[in-house]
Structure formats: structure tokens, C-alpha cells
Motif scaffolding. Structure first.
Motif, PDB file in Angstrom:
ATOM      1  N   SER A   6       0.706  -1.246  -0.016  1.00 17.33           N
ATOM      2  CA  SER A   6      -0.020  -0.146  -0.042  1.00 17.33           C
ATOM      3  C   SER A   6       0.744   0.969  -0.196  1.00 17.33           C
ATOM      4  O   SER A   6       2.160   1.075   0.418  1.00 17.33           O
ATOM      5  N   PRO A   7       0.379   2.305  -0.649  1.00 22.07           N
ATOM      6  CA  PRO A   7       1.062   3.539  -0.406  1.00 22.07           C
ATOM      7  C   PRO A   7       1.391   4.008   0.908  1.00 22.07           C
ATOM      8  O   PRO A   7       0.939   3.765   1.729  1.00 22.07           O
ATOM      9  N   VAL A   8       2.657   4.591   1.128  1.00 20.36           N
ATOM     10  CA  VAL A   8       3.164   5.082   2.450  1.00 20.36           C
ATOM     11  C   VAL A   8       2.631   6.170   2.809  1.00 20.36           C
ATOM     12  O   VAL A   8       2.698   7.306   2.072  1.00 20.36           O
ATOM     13  N   SER A   9       1.639   6.213   4.014  1.00 20.78           N
ATOM     14  CA  SER A   9       0.962   7.709   4.094  1.00 20.78           C
ATOM     15  C   SER A   9       1.898   8.821   4.713  1.00 20.78           C
ATOM     16  O   SER A   9       3.306   8.584   4.864  1.00 20.78           O
ATOM     17  N   VAL A  10       1.535   9.881   4.615  1.00 23.97           N
ATOM     18  CA  VAL A  10       2.239  11.104   5.027  1.00 23.97           C
ATOM     19  C   VAL A  10       2.821  11.023   6.542  1.00 23.97           C
ATOM     20  O   VAL A  10       3.935  11.454   6.728  1.00 23.97           O
TER      21      VAL A  10
ATOM     22  N   ARG B  28       6.979  -0.397  -4.102  1.00 29.59           N
ATOM     23  CA  ARG B  28       7.024   0.991  -3.960  1.00 29.59           C
ATOM     24  C   ARG B  28       8.437   1.683  -4.111  1.00 29.59           C
ATOM     25  O   ARG B  28       9.131   1.085  -4.163  1.00 29.59           O
ATOM     26  N   ARG B  29       8.392   2.858  -4.407  1.00 26.42           N
ATOM     27  CA  ARG B  29       9.634   3.468  -4.746  1.00 26.42           C
ATOM     28  C   ARG B  29       9.560   4.957  -4.026  1.00 26.42           C
ATOM     29  O   ARG B  29       8.549   5.810  -3.906  1.00 26.42           O
ATOM     30  N   ILE B  30      10.621   5.270  -3.435  1.00 24.34           N
ATOM     31  CA  ILE B  30      10.868   6.500  -2.594  1.00 24.34           C
ATOM     32  C   ILE B  30      12.279   7.228  -3.233  1.00 24.34           C
ATOM     33  O   ILE B  30      13.205   6.558  -3.633  1.00 24.34           O
ATOM     34  N   GLU B  31      11.971   8.462  -3.547  1.00 26.31           N
ATOM     35  CA  GLU B  31      13.217   9.083  -3.818  1.00 26.31           C
ATOM     36  C   GLU B  31      13.599  10.332  -2.819  1.00 26.31           C
ATOM     37  O   GLU B  31      12.672  10.876  -2.313  1.00 26.31           O
ATOM     38  N   ALA B  32      14.933  10.470  -2.569  1.00 27.52           N
ATOM     39  CA  ALA B  32      15.290  11.286  -1.672  1.00 27.52           C
ATOM     40  C   ALA B  32      16.543  12.059  -1.960  1.00 27.52           C
ATOM     41  O   ALA B  32      17.228  11.563  -2.758  1.00 27.52           O
ATOM     42  N   ILE B  33      16.679  13.105  -1.062  1.00 30.10           N
ATOM     43  CA  ILE B  33      17.824  14.065  -1.280  1.00 30.10           C
ATOM     44  C   ILE B  33      18.550  14.249  -0.076  1.00 30.10           C
ATOM     45  O   ILE B  33      17.963  14.092   1.083  1.00 30.10           O
ATOM     46  N   THR B  34      19.976  14.308  -0.056  1.00 30.85           N
ATOM     47  CA  THR B  34      20.797  14.687   1.305  1.00 30.85           C
ATOM     48  C   THR B  34      21.581  15.949   1.192  1.00 30.85           C
ATOM     49  O   THR B  34      21.667  16.512   0.013  1.00 30.85           O
ATOM     50  N   GLY B  35      22.192  16.172   2.210  1.00 28.81           N
ATOM     51  CA  GLY B  35      23.140  17.094   2.358  1.00 28.81           C
ATOM     52  C   GLY B  35      22.594  18.530   1.782  1.00 28.81           C
ATOM     53  O   GLY B  35      21.728  19.100   1.888  1.00 28.81           O
ATOM     54  N   PRO B  36      23.439  19.157   0.655  1.00 24.84           N
ATOM     55  CA  PRO B  36      23.355  20.121   0.044  1.00 24.84           C
ATOM     56  C   PRO B  36      22.044  20.255  -0.870  1.00 24.84           C
ATOM     57  O   PRO B  36      21.600  21.448  -0.832  1.00 24.84           O
ATOM     58  N   ASP B  37      21.834  19.354  -1.481  1.00 27.25           N
ATOM     59  CA  ASP B  37      20.771  19.319  -2.222  1.00 27.25           C
ATOM     60  C   ASP B  37      19.395  19.331  -1.376  1.00 27.25           C
ATOM     61  O   ASP B  37      18.431  19.825  -1.695  1.00 27.25           O
TER      62      ASP B  37
END
Length: 881
Positions: free
Chosen positions: A608-612, A699-708
Motif C-alpha cells: 500500500s502507499p506509504v502515508s504522509v 513502492r519507490r522512494i526518491e530522496a535527497i541529502t546534504g546540500p541538495d
């Protein structure tokens, strides 16, 4: 002797004779894109046999999990009907890579079967290739083999080849005579007959030739051995039963199925077949899911879906009217976890996958079966005796019905199925799946690189310790032609190979490094780094200064800032996986990842989708670990020890005997060869950008770290400030101000709707006065101004009420699309059908629709055609009179 006993004694027997016991590889053959599934013991050694890979052992023995369901090797439709066919089975094998050859292979096989398993020598027969005098003579030297028990067979039965070209050779099979009572009864029944009397037990392949494109056979410099014996088959023979399903590898499962269904195995042929199917498919399902395959509509996932749905359909025939299959798959994991511990690690995921698939299928099963039975009745009445391919495809496309279920049900009624027609309808999808599986072999490498791989050349990766190192250029390969050269000048696109390198080669989802290689007389800008063969690092680049040559002493400099950002994201990926398991559950397994300088992408199993709120918790956990600045430690361990210590291994990933374990305190421990930060604080901050579904259960999560991450927060701040300025809000007023504006907009929309409806309804008298009489029936056809589709229905209801007996066709435009409504008074529905009228009108505006005889709706895209369509109503009604 149990099946588990036989497996252990086989491995122990060969271990005592100098063989390395190698664990079963995954059912997903990651290094062979030509196969859907691992279908034989030699698959994990294919590159060794081809000379592309070298191992630190020359003898090996395995018990390999295999699946044959889909593609060339497909036993699915026979499962349950015979005593021997399975989708999942275990292949016992011993292998020699240029070590011993025919004599030892023959001697070992005879000693194990007669000495360890105690099979009666007088019941055993041997077949050899018709021209293999050497093997025939070696078998004759076995004193215990009764004379006259060696037969010669042709290439079809006793010659094995890896493909049209490549390693090949004669083979020798050991058979057992089970007696005339299980034979075909024909006068010419003898060893080599296809019936069950002379049962093949063990195939010994003597890999001694290389076949080229012309078909010419050339002796291999180091002949090898590849053998295979099905555990289920030999267990049945040793235990004295006629069917594999009566062995202890299946009987506990069948007893469980019978108990759940309230049936007795052996009492009814149809029920017996259903129980065999469910037992076999339960085994396949448990092992496929545990190796990372999930139900889908193409590729491996489609084969798994076919297997599961076939078992569920047979469960329905057995009397199960509620989900049951998860309990069977769980019983497989319980029974087999001793030999395959990874089954226990995937129990939670297995349960979720099976329950989810079974519930989805049961929703449509009854409707689909009803449609199928109706079609079968129609076929029987028409005396066609064949179920059409178009219908089978419709069932598949609409209800997820695999062709196997249609075939099974049709077979029960003595009907054939048009599989050719179905396959034609599926061709486009099959071609896509086939295209996705192409490639990946040594033959596709550039010639210069292929020579290096064949020599067994490797590179030592030194980039864990530093981003700079010294080495020499050992090879230069021209990128375009693949030719090995001695030197390359400015502008040359080259692949540079060095004995050691700090450049990380793309693998495990982590992008390859960039940087530069500097020689005394030149410089190469490196744009990518990959690995070929067994660890040969290839630097892809362009000579941007001077020239470089083979033998040059060089300095290799990795682009350090880029590497640091990649390392940030890779360590963050480990933290993310641990946090997801903490928040969502242990069923979360990595099913893919991408680690780049700019972002990280993580694919994982979840239904199932990951909730907020769940995403907020995940972010809080990860960023909490980052703030703790925990040391990231790496250690080398044996694979078994690492897994026993709790390290997470990836689905189907191939690991050596020694593995690198990346640990983040007590929080995360994974088998990983990538680069990481020294401590989590270097990551700075993680921000999840998107969460989406990419496949059923993934499911797929995209994330950024550090300066981004910082840049993202700053950009969001700028946008929020701009919005606040637009609506004249300050401080914490923005949300309240926007809510007021939206509320006001809704009020105005309601007012517009009220005024539009009032205007339209006020014009009812005009509409009715303009009614035409067609074939004695009053017909109102008009365009109506719309603020919503609801307005059209309200107007239609009022027109119908005032019209009395008659037909009303109303059309309007809403949000750039045509909306149509047709109403026919009850007294006219036998003569005029609203659905038929609306279809003809809708076709004129580029759309379609339908409904009840008295009311139907439709839509269309050609707004400019609406006036002509309304004008044509009278003719359409007249045509139906």
C-alpha cells in the motif's frame, strides 16, 4: 531415508572427495539475462564453463533450487497430471572445472547410488552417446554393473549443448528399472523408452568440445563435468514409492491440504490432482517470493502469477471458498527452512504477497469462471471444440486469467484451446519481455576487453581508503572499435585498464566514479567506470592532453566531491531501509536502488502507499541517526557468519564466500560493496521527495541529502514567501488565507451553478416547443449550457417529466469535453433504446457510452461536432423506428 537425509549425504559424499560445497544460487539468474529462472545446477557456473569467470576451487557440489515454468523449459501444464513434473525442484549436482573427467564422474555416481543410497545394482541401467566408446568402456570396468546393461543412444537423448555454439559434449544417464507394472506394456518397451519403467535418475555431462558457428567440434583443452540428479525423483525411488508426490518432500504438504479441505488423498482422482497442483505450486511460490519475485503482468512476475492463480483455482475446485494458499506457502517455508534459511527470513513478506494476490484474484474468479463456462457452452453447442484465442486473451486482459486455467477447465470438458491465437494477441508483451532479457554475455564485450576477461585479468579496488592512487596502464582499448592499442592521442575515446584503481566501478545501484588519469605525457578525463568479467575495472574516458601509452606510470584521481555526495546517498539508503522496516514492518525488502550524486532511489516491497504520517516518521528516524553521527564500520566476514549476525542481504544477489559488511552502530547492518561516509553526520540531512508505486507490491522512494536537501528547503521557502505575497498573508496566516479563498471559490462556483441551472430550466418551454415528431414520437434534441455534468442530468429529469411520452437527447460542453444524455420514456423502451441512440450520437463527437434502455450517458472529444450531432438526432431516431 528422508529427502533431507539424501541432500545432506550427497553433499557430504562429494565434500569428502575434494569438492567445495557451494550454496544454491537465486532462482533469478542475475548473470544470465537469457533465462527467466535458474533451471539447472550448472546455471551459476555457466561463466566458469565459458571461461569468463574463475573460482578458487576446481571441484564443486550443490543442491540447487530450480524452477521450470515459462520459456523453453516449461512443465506447468503437466504438473499434477503426472508423477514427475514440477514447477519447483531441487537439482543435486557435482562439477569439475578442468579437474577430473569421465572415469571419476562415473565412479562417483555408481558409488553414491549403490554404496550410499543402496539402490539394487541389478535394477540399474546406463545409457551413453552412440559414438562415446570411451564412456562405454569405462562403464564396462564397473564390476558390479551387470553385463548387457549399457545401451547406446543418439544425439537427441545423449548429447548436451549449452547453446547453438559453445561448450558441449556427450552425456551418460543412469536409469532404474521400476518393473513392468509401471511401464507402457508395449512389446518393445526397453531401456530408453519414454514410459516410467526405465526412470532416468542421474545425467552425467562430459563437456569436452567447443562447437563453433559452422558446427565444427573442437576438443576443449580442459574438459569438464556437469551432472544433475533431481532430489524429488531420487527420494521417491529410495523411499520405494511410485510418485514423487508420495515422497516425504510432498506428503506433509498434501496431508495439510487434505486436512484443510476435509478430503482424503487417494479417494478421488480429481481431488488428488488438485492437491498435487497446490502442493507443487505452494513450493514454487514460497521460493520465488523469497528470491524477490512478485506477481506482475509480465516477465518473471507473470509466471509467478500464473502459478499462484492456477493453485487458487484448483483450491476452489477442491472446495476452498476463502483464502487458503498463504497457509500452504507458509507450511513450505516451515518445512524447508532447515536447508534454505532465507525462507524463514521472508515469512512475513511471503504471507503478505500471497494473501494480497489471492484476495485480488478471488474478486474476479467467480465472474471469470462464469464467463468461461458460458463460452465453453457456446463452443460445445457450435461443435467447434476449440476455445478461441481472442476470448482467452480477453479473460487474461480483463480478469487476470492465465491461459493455464482456461486450458485446465476446457480439458475437463474435452475441449481444446487456441493457444496460437492467444499467443498472437500477447505477442507485443512477449516481445517486450524478451527484449528486456537480451544480452549480457562475454560475446558482447569489445574484442580487446574480451581477451582480458578470457585471460582472467582483474583489478584491485583501492578506493575504500583514498580517492587517489598510483598504478600503470596495463591496457588501452579504443572505445568505438574495441581494438587494443599501445597508445592514444588527444581526442581519443578510450577504455583504460590498470592493475589497481581507486575508481569505484558501477555496481549494486551505485554509479561509477568520474575523475582523471594523469601520465607524464598526457591526461585522460574519466566520465564513467564499469566492471567486466571477474572484477576487471574499466575506466571510460577521453584523452584531453598529450598522449597515454601502455606501460605508463599514472596517477588516478577520483572526483572527490562527487564521490562524497554519492557516499552520502549510499549510507542514507541503508538508513532509509532500516527506518522503513522499523515503521512498516519486516516484510520490507529492497528490490532495487540507484545511488547518484544528486539523489537516491530506493525500491522496496510494500502493498500500500506509504502515508504522509509514515513518511514523516521515516524521515525523523533517519535524521535522528544522522544527528547521532554514528561511526560507519566495515568488516569482512564469511557470508554465513554475516547473515547469522543479522546482516541484511539483497534478494537474489550473488555473494562470494567472503563478504563486506557495512554496519551503522546497532541500527543497520548490510552486505554491501559500495562506498560510504565515515560517520552518519556527514550526510547532513535527508529529505524524501516522492513516494510512488512502480509495480504490484513494490513502492519507490526518491530522496535527497546534504546540500541538495538544503537547496530544496530554501527553494520551498522562496515559493511559500511568493504565495504569501500573492494572497497578502504574513507569518502563519498563509494556510488560513488560502482556505478562505478556496471556500469563497466554492461559494462562487455554487452560485454560477445555480444561475446556469436557473437559466437552462427557465428555457424549458422553448426546448419543449422545439420538439419534433419523428415516427409518431416527440423528440427533444438540444444543446444545453453546462457548469457541471450534474446540471445536464437535472435538466434531463425536468424535460422528461414535462415531456411525458417521448425521447430527449441533450448535449453540452464541460471542461473542453462533450457530455451527452439520452432519456426515453418507459412506454417507448421496447421500440427505442437509450443506449443505442447515445452510441450513435457519441460516435459523431469522437466518443462512446451506454446505459439503461430508459437512460444513457456518453462523452466525446470533438466539441466542434456537437451541433451536427444534435442535428442528426431526428434521423437516428427515425432509423431505429
Amino acid at each position: 531415508m528422508t529427502g533431507n537425509d539424501i541432500r545432506k549425504q550427497f553433499l557430504d559424499f562429494f565434500a569428502a572427495r575434494g569438492h567445495s560445497v557451494v550454496g544454491s544460487s537465486s532462482l533469478v539468474p542475475h548473470e544470465d539475462q537469457t533465462l527467466l529462472f535458474t533451471n539447472a545446477g550448472m546455471v551459476q557456473f555457466k561463466r566458469v564453463f565459458m571461461g569468463e569467470d574463475k573460482r578458487d576451487y576446481s571441484r564443486a557440489t550443490t543442491s540447487q533450487r530450480c524452477v521450470r515454468a515459462g520459456g523453453k523449459h516449461n512443465d506447468l501444464e503437466n504438473v499434477g497430471q503426472t508423477a514427475r513434473h514440477h514447477t519447483f525442484f531441487e537439482m543435486l549436482g557435482n562439477f569439475s572445472f578442468g579437474d577430473y573427467f569421465k572415469e571419476d564422474a562415473i565412479t562417483y555416481a555408481w558409488e553414491f547410488l549403490t554404496g550410499v543410497l543402496g539402490l539394487p545394482k541389478d535394477k540399474l541401467w546406463v545409457s551413453v552417446f552412440e559414438d562415446d566408446d570411451e564412456a562405454f568402456a569405462l562403464w564396462e570396468k564397473i564390476e558390479d554393473l551387470p553385463k548387457g546393461k549399457i545401451i547406446r543412444l543418439g544425439e537427441k537423448d545423449n548429447f548436451w549443448a549449452m547453446g547453438d555454439t559453445g561448450p558441449c559434449g556427450p552425456c551418460s544417464e543412469i536409469l532404474i528399472d521400476q518393473g513392468p507394472e509401471v511401464g507402457c506394456g508395449t512389446p518393445d518397451c526397453k531401456a530408453g523408452c519414454d514410459c516410467d519403467r526405465y526412470l532416468e535418475l542421474w545425467n552425467l555431462v562430459f563437456m569436452q568440445y567447443f562447437r563453433d558457428e559452422s558446427g565444427k567440434l573442437t576438443p576443449l583443452p580442459k574438459p569438464s563435468i556437469d551432472t544433475g540428479m533431481g532430489l524429488e525423483r531420487i527420494a521417491a525411488v529410495v523411499q520405494g514409492v511410485q510418485s514423487n508426490y508420495d515422497s516425504d518432500l510432498f506428503s506433509p504438504l498434501i496431508e495439510k491440504i487434505a486436512g484443510l479441505a476435509g478430503k482424503k488423498y487417494g479417494a478421488n482422482d480429481h481431488d488428488d490432482m488438485a492437491m498435487r497442483v497446490i502442493a507443487d505450486h505452494g513450493r514454487a511460490t514460497a521460493f520465488l517470493v523469497s528470491d524477490g519475485v512478485l506477481p506482475a503482468n509480465e516477465g518473471r512476475g507473470y509466471v509467478l502469477r500464473r502459478i499462484m492463480r492456477r493453485a487458487i483455482r484448483f483450491g476452489r475446485a477442491l472446495g476452498f471458498d476463502k483464502p487458503f494458499f498463504a497457509e500452504i506457502a507458509g507450511a513450505v517455508a516451515e518445512q524447508m527452512q532447515g536447508a534454505y534459511p532465507h525462507l524463514n527470513e521472508s515469512r512475513e513478506l511471503l504471507a503478505k504477497v500471497v494473501v494480497n494476490e489471492e484476495e485480488r484474484f478471488l474478486e474476479t474468479l467467480d465472474h471469470g469462471l462464469t464467463m468461461l463456462e458460458e463460452e465453453l457452452d457456446r463452443v460445445e453447442e457450435a461443435s467447434a471444440r476449440v476455445v478461441g484465442g481472442d476470448f482467452i486473451f480477453k479473460l487474461y486482459d480483463t480478469y487476470g486469467f492465465p491461459v493455464d486455467i482456461v486450458r485446465d477447465v476446457a480439458l475437463e470438458r474435452g475441449l481444446a484451446v487456441d493457444e496460437a491465437g492467444f499467443n498472437a494477441a500477447m505477442d507485443e508483451q512477449r516481445q517486450r519481455a524478451k527484449q528486456a532479457r537480451k544480452g549480457g554475455g562475454l560475446a558482447e564485450l569489445a574484442a580487446g576487453l574480451r581477451v582480458l576477461v578470457e585471460k582472467g585479468e582483474k583489478s584491485v579496488f583501492t578506493g575504500y581508503e583514498a580517492c587517489c592512487d598510483s598504478s600503470v596502464v596495463s591496457s588501452l582499448i579504443v572505445a568505438e572499435s574495441g581494438e587494443a592499442v599501445e597508445r592514444a592521442g588527444i581526442g581519443g575515446q578510450v577504455n583504460v585498464v590498470c592493475p589497481q584503481s581507486p575508481f569505484y566501478a558501477e555496481s549494486g545501484g551505485q554509479r561509477g566514479d568520474r575523475g582523471e588519469i594523469i601520465a607524464a605525457a598526457g591526461r585522460v578525463k574519466i566520465v564513467d567506470t564499469t566492471v567486466v568479467g571477474d572484477g576487471l575495472i574499466v575506466h571510460h574516458g577521453e584523452v584531453v592532453q598529450g598522449e597515454v601509452a601502455v606501460g605508463d606510470a599514472v596517477t588516478l584521481n577520483v572526483a572527490e566531491g562527487r564521490r562524497q555526495r554519492i557516499s552520502n546517498n549510499h549510507t542514507a539508503t541503508h538508513l532509509l531501509q532500516a527506518a522503513l522496516r522499523s515503521v512498516l514492518g519486516d516484510h520490507v525488502k529492497q528490490s532495487g536502488s540507484l545511488v547518484e550524486p544528486e539523489r537516491l532511489r530506493f525500491d522496496f516491497t510494500n502493498f500500500s502507499p506509504v502515508s504522509v504520517e509514515e513518511l514523516r516518521q521515516v524521515e525523523e528516524i533517519v535524521n535522528g541517526e544522522i544527528r547521532r553521527n554514528t561511526t560507519v564500520a566495515t568488516t569482512l566476514k564469511s557470508r554465513d557468519q554475516a547473515v547469522a549476525d543479522g546482516a541484511t542481504a539483497l534478494f537474489g544477489e550473488k555473494y562470494g564466500d567472503s563478504v563486506r559488511v557495512v554496519s551503522i552502530g546497532e541500527y543497520s547492518s548490510e552486505l554491501c560493496g559500495g562506498t560510504h561516509v565515515a560517520a552518519t553526520g556527514a550526510i547532513g540531512l535527508l529529505k524524501v521527495v516522492t513516494e510512488t508505486g512502480i509495480a504490484a507490491g513494490v513502492r519507490r522512494i526518491e530522496a535527497i541529502t546534504g546540500p541538495d536537501s538544503l537547496a530544496r528547503f530554501q527553494a520551498d521557502e522562496v515559493e511559500l514567501a511568493g504565495l504569501a505575497e500573492l494572497v497578502n498573508a504574513s507569518g502563519g496566516e498563509l494556510r488560513g488565507r488560502v482556505e478562505k479563498l478556496l471556500a469563497r471559490q466554492k461559494e462562487l462556483e455554487k452560485e454560477v451553478s445555480r444561475l446556469t441551472a436557473a437559466q437552462t430550466i427557465g428555457d424549458l418551454d422553448r426546448l419543449l416547443n422545439e420538439a419534433q415528431t419523428v415516427a409518431g414520437v416527440k423528440v427533444v434534441a438540444a444543446e444545453v449550457p453546462l457548469d457541471s455534468p450534474k446540471t445536464l442530468r437535472e435538466v434531463g429529469d425536468r424535460v422528461r417529466d414535462k415531456l411525458g411520452s417521448g425521447i430527449a437527447v441533450l448535449g453540452g460542453v464541460f471542461e473542453g469535453k462533450v457530455v451527452l444524455l439520452v432519456m426515453v420514456s418507459k412506454d417507448l423502451t421496447k421500440q427505442f433504446q437509450a443506449g443505442k441512440i447515445v452510441k450513435e450520437v457519441a460516435a459523431m463527437v469522437g466518443g462512446g457510452g451506454g446505459g439503461r434502455p430508459d437512460m444513457a450517458q456518453a462523452g466525446g472529444s470533438k466539441v466542434d461536432k456537437l451541433p451536427a450531432a444534435i442535428a442528426a438526432v431526428a434521423g437516428i431516431v427515425a432509423g431505429q423506428a
